[in-house]
Scaffold this active site. Sequence first.
Site, short mmCIF file in Angstrom:
data_model
loop_
_atom_site.label_atom_id
_atom_site.label_comp_id
_atom_site.label_asym_id
_atom_site.label_seq_id
_atom_site.Cartn_x
_atom_site.Cartn_y
_atom_site.Cartn_z
CB THR A 206 41.00 -4.07 0.86
OG1 THR A 206 39.60 -4.11 1.14
CG2 THR A 206 41.32 -5.08 -0.22
CG ASP A 237 37.01 -4.13 -5.90
OD1 ASP A 237 36.51 -3.98 -4.76
OD2 ASP A 237 38.18 -3.79 -6.16
N GLY A 258 39.43 -0.03 -2.79
CA GLY A 258 38.60 1.16 -2.93
C GLY A 258 37.14 0.80 -2.92
N GLY A 260 34.31 -0.75 -4.00
CA GLY A 260 34.22 -1.89 -4.90
C GLY A 260 33.23 -1.78 -6.04
N1 ASP Z 1 37.31 -2.93 -2.55
C1 ASP Z 1 36.83 -3.49 -1.33
C2 ASP Z 1 35.36 -3.74 -1.45
O1 ASP Z 1 34.66 -2.92 -2.01
C3 ASP Z 1 37.06 -2.60 -0.15
C4 ASP Z 1 38.42 -1.94 -0.07
O2 ASP Z 1 39.23 -2.09 -0.94
O3 ASP Z 1 38.69 -1.23 0.91
O4 ASP Z 1 34.90 -4.73 -0.96
#
Ligand code: ASP
Length: 340
Positions: A206, A237, A258, A260
């Site tokens: 992300t 998130d 992270g 989410g």
């Molecule tokens: N936070 C993102 C999600 O959960 C994924 C990521 O940040 O790697 O969609």
Amino acid sequence: MSRFILAFCSFIICLSCKNETKSIEALTAKEPTFAIVIHGGAGTILKKNITPEKEALYKAKLEEAIKVGYQILKNGGSSLDAVQKTINVLEDSPLFNAGKGAVFTNAGTNEHDASIMDGKTLNAGASAGTKTVKNPIDLARAIMEHSPHVMLSGEGAEQFATEQDLHIVDTSYFYTENRFNSLQKVKASEQVAFYDDTIKDSKFGTVGCAALDKNGNLAAGTSTGGMTNKRWGRIGDSPIIGAGTYANNNTCAISCTGWGEFFIRSVVAHDISALMEYKGLSIEEAAKEVIQNKVPALGGDGGIIGVDKHGNIAMEFNTAGMYRATMNANGDLYIGIYGE
Ligand code: ASP
């Protein structure tokens, strides 16, 4: 006559003194500060798993992206422009889980989420589950600026993107072999357990950016493909204001990455801002509290990047690594990948 000469000389001395004072003032007048910070995802990023060539590729792309935003800020541009244009570079790269490099859903599609927030007005825009918008962060900004809404999803969001003349691509544009193989791997291990390490590690890359411009305006944005193998229209998130993205000129601008589900439940980005606003914590203290205590207490992992209204930077993560970079007004560049 001599009196007249004396008076004339004093006048000239006075004038030059004034000019001198002025030039000293001009020299010492503080240039308004600015700063920018980006992430390209957090997770089990270990040096032993990355070849030097791949590491160099990531570093080069992070540097290219942050320099785009830095230049905008240096030229007096807005933090919103810096955030959007920086994220565009990362979205156009297959290296990151956003735009071109988005991960695959269980159905074999790519579904993008993005959001952006303006710290000056507290206006915000977000899109969820789009499949054909090349740069989802552009859509988030268009929603913020050209619609009465904050968040649009799916087909409606795509219709709005078309009406706004945004770049629409065929879904095949988002195919990358690497991400497709990851989907097969995750599917193969699916039977083991639902919330196991495979799930934890299926969301790298992300992207996000936070910036402070010379006018003291903060902005933050995040763009993602979400988690590999996601289904049922799962939304993380990243497009949720307050969870994955938040900006407020009184405090800070934050973009998260992270797992989410845990970032939504911990309302991470707003929580950091609230700790600063209500408890007087510094951005570093607030980020530590949320990322090292609150999120892991629930079982989640990930990280944040952020900048406060004075240009102080935070890059906090509880994973092995986080792709990240920052530049200050002096042009000092820092790029990091692993925990150090
Ligand atoms: N936070 C993102 C999600 O959960 C994924 C990521 O940040 O790697 O969609």
